[in-house]
Design an enzyme around this catalytic site. Structure first.
Site, PDB file in Angstrom:
ATOM      1  N   GLN A  23       0.847  -1.185   0.000  1.00  0.00           N
ATOM      2  CA  GLN A  23       0.000   0.000   0.000  1.00  0.00           C
ATOM      3  C   GLN A  23       0.892   1.249   0.000  1.00  0.00           C
ATOM      4  OE1 GLN A  23      -3.616  -0.684   2.886  1.00  0.00           O
ATOM      5  NE2 GLN A  23      -1.838  -1.751   3.693  1.00  0.00           N
ATOM      6  N   ASP A  70       6.154   4.906  -1.380  1.00  0.00           N
ATOM      7  CA  ASP A  70       7.457   5.571  -1.186  1.00  0.00           C
ATOM      8  C   ASP A  70       8.604   4.941  -1.969  1.00  0.00           C
ATOM      9  OD1 ASP A  70       7.333   4.103   2.135  1.00  0.00           O
ATOM     10  OD2 ASP A  70       8.206   3.245   0.318  1.00  0.00           O
ATOM     11  N   HIS A  83      -1.597   1.090  -4.391  1.00  0.00           N
ATOM     12  CA  HIS A  83      -2.092   2.459  -4.204  1.00  0.00           C
ATOM     13  C   HIS A  83      -1.288   3.464  -5.004  1.00  0.00           C
ATOM     14  CE1 HIS A  83      -4.188   1.313  -0.173  1.00  0.00           C
ATOM     15  NE2 HIS A  83      -4.825   0.862  -1.239  1.00  0.00           N
ATOM     16  N   CYS A 125      -0.531  19.375 -18.419  1.00  0.00           N
ATOM     17  CA  CYS A 125      -0.312  18.301 -19.386  1.00  0.00           C
ATOM     18  C   CYS A 125      -0.103  18.876 -20.796  1.00  0.00           C
ATOM     19  CB  CYS A 125      -1.523  17.364 -19.381  1.00  0.00           C
ATOM     20  SG  CYS A 125      -1.421  16.076 -20.643  1.00  0.00           S
ATOM     21  N   SER A 137      -2.709  -0.967   9.396  1.00  0.00           N
ATOM     22  CA  SER A 137      -3.785  -0.891  10.399  1.00  0.00           C
ATOM     23  C   SER A 137      -5.011  -1.670   9.964  1.00  0.00           C
ATOM     24  CB  SER A 137      -4.172   0.571  10.618  1.00  0.00           C
ATOM     25  OG  SER A 137      -4.633   1.133   9.378  1.00  0.00           O
TER      26      SER A 137
HETATM   27  C1  BV8 Z   1     -11.910   1.445  -3.816  1.00  0.00           C
HETATM   28  C2  BV8 Z   1      -3.275   7.202  -1.063  1.00  0.00           C
HETATM   29  C3  BV8 Z   1     -13.831   1.059  -5.172  1.00  0.00           C
HETATM   30  C4  BV8 Z   1      -1.848   6.863  -1.186  1.00  0.00           C
HETATM   31  C5  BV8 Z   1      -4.698   5.762   0.187  1.00  0.00           C
HETATM   32  C6  BV8 Z   1     -15.019  -1.805   1.116  1.00  0.00           C
HETATM   33  C7  BV8 Z   1     -14.534  -2.288  -0.094  1.00  0.00           C
HETATM   34  C8  BV8 Z   1     -13.932  -1.434  -1.003  1.00  0.00           C
HETATM   35  C9  BV8 Z   1     -13.791  -0.060  -0.702  1.00  0.00           C
HETATM   36  C10 BV8 Z   1     -14.258   0.423   0.509  1.00  0.00           C
HETATM   37  C11 BV8 Z   1     -14.871  -0.447   1.395  1.00  0.00           C
HETATM   38  N1  BV8 Z   1     -15.235   0.295   2.472  1.00  0.00           N
HETATM   39  C12 BV8 Z   1     -14.863   1.591   2.271  1.00  0.00           C
HETATM   40  C13 BV8 Z   1     -14.292   1.716   1.081  1.00  0.00           C
HETATM   41  C14 BV8 Z   1     -13.781   2.957   0.531  1.00  0.00           C
HETATM   42  C15 BV8 Z   1     -12.307   3.212   0.860  1.00  0.00           C
HETATM   43  C16 BV8 Z   1     -11.894   2.781   2.243  1.00  0.00           C
HETATM   44  O1  BV8 Z   1     -11.286   1.742   2.423  1.00  0.00           O
HETATM   45  N2  BV8 Z   1     -12.194   3.602   3.222  1.00  0.00           N
HETATM   46  C17 BV8 Z   1     -11.795   3.280   4.591  1.00  0.00           C
HETATM   47  C18 BV8 Z   1     -11.140   4.485   5.238  1.00  0.00           C
HETATM   48  C19 BV8 Z   1     -13.020   2.805   5.323  1.00  0.00           C
HETATM   49  N3  BV8 Z   1     -11.477   2.519  -0.113  1.00  0.00           N
HETATM   50  C20 BV8 Z   1     -11.241   3.115  -1.295  1.00  0.00           C
HETATM   51  O2  BV8 Z   1     -11.738   4.182  -1.607  1.00  0.00           O
HETATM   52  C21 BV8 Z   1     -10.322   2.387  -2.254  1.00  0.00           C
HETATM   53  N4  BV8 Z   1     -10.957   2.359  -3.551  1.00  0.00           N
HETATM   54  O3  BV8 Z   1     -12.172   0.555  -3.091  1.00  0.00           O
HETATM   55  O4  BV8 Z   1     -12.577   1.680  -5.037  1.00  0.00           O
HETATM   56  C22 BV8 Z   1     -14.824   1.882  -4.389  1.00  0.00           C
HETATM   57  C23 BV8 Z   1     -14.937   3.231  -4.669  1.00  0.00           C
HETATM   58  C24 BV8 Z   1     -15.870   3.995  -3.945  1.00  0.00           C
HETATM   59  C25 BV8 Z   1     -16.656   3.409  -2.938  1.00  0.00           C
HETATM   60  C26 BV8 Z   1     -16.491   2.039  -2.650  1.00  0.00           C
HETATM   61  C27 BV8 Z   1     -15.582   1.279  -3.396  1.00  0.00           C
HETATM   62  C28 BV8 Z   1      -9.002   3.149  -2.429  1.00  0.00           C
HETATM   63  C29 BV8 Z   1      -8.141   2.985  -1.214  1.00  0.00           C
HETATM   64  C30 BV8 Z   1      -6.781   3.668  -1.438  1.00  0.00           C
HETATM   65  C31 BV8 Z   1      -6.806   4.983  -0.754  1.00  0.00           C
HETATM   66  N5  BV8 Z   1      -5.491   5.631  -0.830  1.00  0.00           N
HETATM   67  N6  BV8 Z   1      -3.735   6.662   0.178  1.00  0.00           N
HETATM   68  C32 BV8 Z   1      -1.050   7.737  -0.280  1.00  0.00           C
HETATM   69  O5  BV8 Z   1      -1.320   8.951  -0.206  1.00  0.00           O
HETATM   70  O6  BV8 Z   1      -0.142   7.189   0.347  1.00  0.00           O
HETATM   71  S1  BV8 Z   1      -4.967   4.861   1.586  1.00  0.00           S
HETATM   72  C33 BV8 Z   1      -3.736   5.116   2.707  1.00  0.00           C
HETATM   73  O7  BV8 Z   1      -4.021   4.218   3.786  1.00  0.00           O
HETATM   74  C34 BV8 Z   1      -2.364   4.713   2.224  1.00  0.00           C
HETATM   75  O8  BV8 Z   1      -2.329   4.140   0.937  1.00  0.00           O
HETATM   76  C35 BV8 Z   1      -1.962   3.663   3.234  1.00  0.00           C
HETATM   77  O9  BV8 Z   1      -1.052   2.794   2.746  1.00  0.00           O
HETATM   78  C36 BV8 Z   1      -3.281   3.068   3.519  1.00  0.00           C
HETATM   79  C37 BV8 Z   1      -3.388   2.124   4.632  1.00  0.00           C
HETATM   80  O10 BV8 Z   1      -2.772   2.699   5.756  1.00  0.00           O
HETATM   81  P1  BV8 Z   1      -1.597   1.853   6.435  1.00  0.00           P
HETATM   82  O11 BV8 Z   1      -0.540   1.623   5.422  1.00  0.00           O
HETATM   83  O12 BV8 Z   1      -2.182   0.663   7.085  1.00  0.00           O
HETATM   84  O13 BV8 Z   1      -1.021   2.893   7.474  1.00  0.00           O
HETATM   85  P2  BV8 Z   1      -1.639   3.255   8.913  1.00  0.00           P
HETATM   86  O14 BV8 Z   1      -0.955   4.498   9.372  1.00  0.00           O
HETATM   87  O15 BV8 Z   1      -3.129   3.226   8.856  1.00  0.00           O
HETATM   88  O16 BV8 Z   1      -1.193   2.036   9.834  1.00  0.00           O
HETATM   89  C38 BV8 Z   1       0.182   1.792  10.067  1.00  0.00           C
HETATM   90  C39 BV8 Z   1       0.251   0.584  10.974  1.00  0.00           C
HETATM   91  O17 BV8 Z   1       1.625   0.250  11.163  1.00  0.00           O
HETATM   92  C40 BV8 Z   1      -0.326   0.844  12.364  1.00  0.00           C
HETATM   93  O18 BV8 Z   1      -1.190  -0.217  12.703  1.00  0.00           O
HETATM   94  C41 BV8 Z   1       0.915   0.838  13.294  1.00  0.00           C
HETATM   95  O19 BV8 Z   1       0.621   0.250  14.527  1.00  0.00           O
HETATM   96  C42 BV8 Z   1       1.863  -0.020  12.514  1.00  0.00           C
HETATM   97  N7  BV8 Z   1       3.272   0.301  12.747  1.00  0.00           N
HETATM   98  C43 BV8 Z   1       3.837   1.513  12.962  1.00  0.00           C
HETATM   99  N8  BV8 Z   1       5.179   1.366  13.066  1.00  0.00           N
HETATM  100  C44 BV8 Z   1       5.453   0.050  12.874  1.00  0.00           C
HETATM  101  C45 BV8 Z   1       4.239  -0.643  12.676  1.00  0.00           C
HETATM  102  N9  BV8 Z   1       4.173  -1.975  12.465  1.00  0.00           N
HETATM  103  C46 BV8 Z   1       5.345  -2.654  12.443  1.00  0.00           C
HETATM  104  N10 BV8 Z   1       6.559  -2.063  12.627  1.00  0.00           N
HETATM  105  C47 BV8 Z   1       6.644  -0.732  12.858  1.00  0.00           C
HETATM  106  N11 BV8 Z   1       7.847  -0.151  13.052  1.00  0.00           N
END
Ligand code: BV8
Length: 259
Positions: free
Chosen positions: A102, A105, A120, A149, A201
């Site tokens: 996901q 970088d 992503h 563009c 997460s």
């Molecule tokens: C889509 C842009 C069709 C890139 C990002 C059900 C099915 C399908 C879709 C949905 C659904 N329910 C809701 C949806 C819509 C939506 C969604 O998921 N919403 C959520 C918030 C509920 N999904 C979408 O829109 C997706 N498209 O499905 O199209 C559609 C369209 C419309 C309506 C329905 C369906 C598109 C999703 C992509 C969005 N783009 N970002 C960027 O800018 O980087 S998402 C963003 O979150 C990033 O990409 C990121 O990668 C992603 C996930 O986050 P994480 O990587 O998990 O990062 P986070 O900070 O959350 O967690 C880090 C974890 O690491 C923590 O748990 C922490 O404890 C841990 N950690 C920290 N340090 C360490 C560690 N672990 C180990 N070692 C360490 N050192």
């Protein structure tokens, strides 16, 4: 802390196939902010303002500043031992390994990973917000002016905005990526499959649903994360820890794929 079956023996099975999903937590130890931890990116910006097509149309300057800052930051950091461990297990398993990230970088590729699907998108690619200009490699930053563009102008249209080649909320993932993941999950059904989610997460779909796809084909599912994720209960094993510490040990005993 490990609960459930022994992860190392799961990874040491003959002919094992490994599918990995990584999130921002894998890059945290390289110094890049995650999204939902304290001081995360989503504390500084509303998701809908900087990671949605509507936000881009509303304020493209804000969005390009957000991604330009991340481009600058990602250039200054290095892959960490977690990235390197993933590149080394790919070296061992070759086409029995697939890394879905996901993260945008580019740190996995800089660590040597090649079998990578950036579901992503990529921070270092730019595309047109309207025409079918092929996305292109772009390390530039746009703090002062917005990129336009030229291809659109070449087609007799007014120039339109270029945008980061990133999948924003509400946008579909690349069907080719989803098909490639599905093909990997369904290939060689006689071989044991292990799915490992690392540093995520489990909050964003459809990535958060990969664990269920892996279970549906009989896979053993492991979560390696600093804290419980939204979907921890879907995993057979939860290894609580930092990826840069856990992964080198976890993969140490995995044998090379027999040719
Ligand atoms: C889509 C842009 C069709 C890139 C990002 C059900 C099915 C399908 C879709 C949905 C659904 N329910 C809701 C949806 C819509 C939506 C969604 O998921 N919403 C959520 C918030 C509920 N999904 C979408 O829109 C997706 N498209 O499905 O199209 C559609 C369209 C419309 C309506 C329905 C369906 C598109 C999703 C992509 C969005 N783009 N970002 C960027 O800018 O980087 S998402 C963003 O979150 C990033 O990409 C990121 O990668 C992603 C996930 O986050 P994480 O990587 O998990 O990062 P986070 O900070 O959350 O967690 C880090 C974890 O690491 C923590 O748990 C922490 O404890 C841990 N950690 C920290 N340090 C360490 C560690 N672990 C180990 N070692 C360490 N050192």
């Amino acid at each position: 802390m490990t609960s459930g079956a022994d992860p190392k023996s799961a990874l040491d099975q003959d002919g094992v196939r490994v599918l990995v999903l990584t999130g921002a937590g894998v890059s945290a130890e390289s110094g890049l902010a995650t999204f939902r931890d304290s001081n995360g990116l989503w504390e500084q910006h509303r998701v809908e303002d900087v990671a949605s097509p509507e936000g881009f149309m509303r304020d493209p300057n804000l969005v390009w500043k957000f991604y330009s800052l991340r481009r600058d930051q990602a250039k200054t950091v290095e892959p960490n031992p977690g990235h390197q461990a993933l590149a080394s297990i790919e070296e061992k398993l070759k086409d029995r390994f697939l890394l879905v990230t996901q993260n945008v970088d580019g740190l996995h590729q800089r660590a040597g990973s090649e079998r990578v699907i950036e579901i992503h998108g990529s921070l270092f690619r730019t595309k047109c917000s309207r025409c079918d200009l092929a996305p292109f490699a772009d390390h530039a930053t746009y703090f002062e002016s917005l990129p336009l563009c030229d291809a659109c102008e070449g087609r007799g249209r007014s120039k339109t905005l270029l945008r980061p080649d990133i999948v924003w909320f509400g946008e579909m993932l690349d069907p080719g990526h989803l098909n490639a993941i599905d093909r990997f999950l369904h290939a060689d059904r006689g071989a044991p499959l292990v799915f490992i989610a690392i540093g995520t997460s489990g909050a964003v779909w459809p990535a958060a649903g990969l664990v269920d796809l892996a279970r549906s084909v009989g896979g053993t599912t492991l979560l390696v994360n600093a804290e419980p994720a939204d979907n921890t209960s879907r995993f057979h094993v939860f290894i609580r820890g930092k990826s840069a510490e856990v992964l080198p040990q976890l993969f140490a005993s995995t044998r090379s794929a027999s040719r």
